[in-house]
Motif scaffolding. Structure first.
Motif: not given
Length: 340
Positions: A139-147, A151-155, A171-178
């Motif tokens: 499982l990923p680290d929960e704190n890393k998930l929250k952080e 950085h997921t604001d579509i605006n 600058k930390d935004l990432k696209l995933d179009v899956g």
């Protein structure tokens, strides 16, 4: 005079059949491949002979390859600014891209609104942590998930349609179009294939099935599509539907997942909990627009069946079937009319 009338009747009937998109005296051919979008694709179409089908298939395969390279989030390709290029460079300055990427991302923003944020193409920072978790089976680290979720604001995704550029304000935004790409591609390539290659065909792009025309040259036989069951060794499937010029898209927890301490973690992440969704085993959406069907299947997988039924009922031209945690089947109000 009789001969003249006969010739005219033949020409009229031929014109009528052609205008209906019915393949005359064609044979059925099928090819499968595993080249693109990390999934098995199958194209079944009617053509005059095998040589002509192979020629059309090669054109189809090449066109699908174009979309694969444009929407790839893992690999770069010479001479192409794709989704990976955007993720790497759009934080620094606007990235010039192909118009098809602009159209896909604009559709992604529409889907965000339709889904109430449950399907978000800007969720890449969170999803990348889960991609790593699946590879490492931990499982990923929960704190890393929250952080990452900060950085997921579509605006923060800036799309300039006129200049065909994409820019990230974060600058930390990432696209995933899956969640939308395969359905969008299925829609676009089916429209292109119907215009350029075949009068009648069915495309299966992983869990995305798109059809056009009739499955036989009789002008009345619909395509029979079996919806796969999430239950292991269930060869009967969830249902078999009869369709024409429609799509069926399925999202489920039974193909891409990993297990840890006896618990299954699927690849579809709930944007509210930041963990894999656990509402059901699968949901399949039926509608004319494969892109919308793909977006809705992910959205419905991230909400309760009751919420999902309400969304389907208010979305014109869509039906759905759910398989709940106990493998019970639940239909939307009009779904049964498509059953065989």
């Amino acid at each position: 005079m009789k001969k003249l009338i006969s010739v005219i009747l033949i020409l009229v009937l031929s014109a009528v059949c052609c205008s209906c998109g019915i393949p005359l005296n064609n044979q059925r051919f099928s090819r499968s491949f595993y080249d693109y979008f990390d999934t098995v694709s199958t194209v079944t179409a009617y053509d005059t002979d095998e040589a002509q089908f192979n020629k059309h298939y090669d054109a189809f395969h090449n066109k699908l390859g174009e979309y694969h390279r444009l929407f790839d989030i893992y690999n770069e390709y010479e001479g192409i600014n794709n989704i990976k290029t955007i993720n790497d460079k759009a934080k620094d300055s606007p990235v010039k891209v192909d118009e098809r990427i602009i159209e896909l991302l604009e559709f992604g923003k529409e889907v965000f609104e339709i889904s109430g944020g449950k399907t978000n193409i800007c969720f890449g920072s969170v999803l990348s942590l889960w991609h790593t978790a699946q590879e490492e089976k931990k499982l990923p680290d929960e704190n890393k998930l929250k952080e990452a979720a900060k950085h997921t604001d579509i605006n923060d995704l800036v799309i300039d349609s006129e200049n065909k550029t994409v820019f990230f304000k974060d600058k930390d935004l990432k696209l995933d179009v899956g969640a939308i790409a395969k359905g969008w591609v299925a829609k676009e390539i089916c429209n292109w294939a119907q215009s350029e290659l075949w009068n009648s065909a069915m495309l299966s792009l992983g869990g995305n099935i798109c059809t056009f025309g009739y499955k036989e040259s009789d002008g009345k036989s619909l395509w029979n599509v079996q919806i796969e069951s999430p239950k292991q060794n269930d060869k009967n499937g969830v249902a078999v539907v009869k369709i024409k010029d429609m799509s069926v898209v399925t999202s489920g927890d039974y193909q891409r997942y990993f297990e840890l301490d006896g618990k299954r973690y699927c690849h579809i992440i709930n944007t509210d909990t930041l963990y894999p969704s656990e509402f059901m085993h699968s949901v399949s959406v039926l509608c004319k627009d494969s892109a919308l069907a793909d977006a809705l299947s992910t959205t419905l997988f991230n909400m309760s069946i009751e919420e999902g039924k309400a969304l389907i009922e208010k979305t014109d031209g869509t039906e759905a079937v759910w398989v709940d945690e106990s493998y019970n089947t639940v239909y939307s109000s009009g779904f049964e009319s498509f059953l065989i």
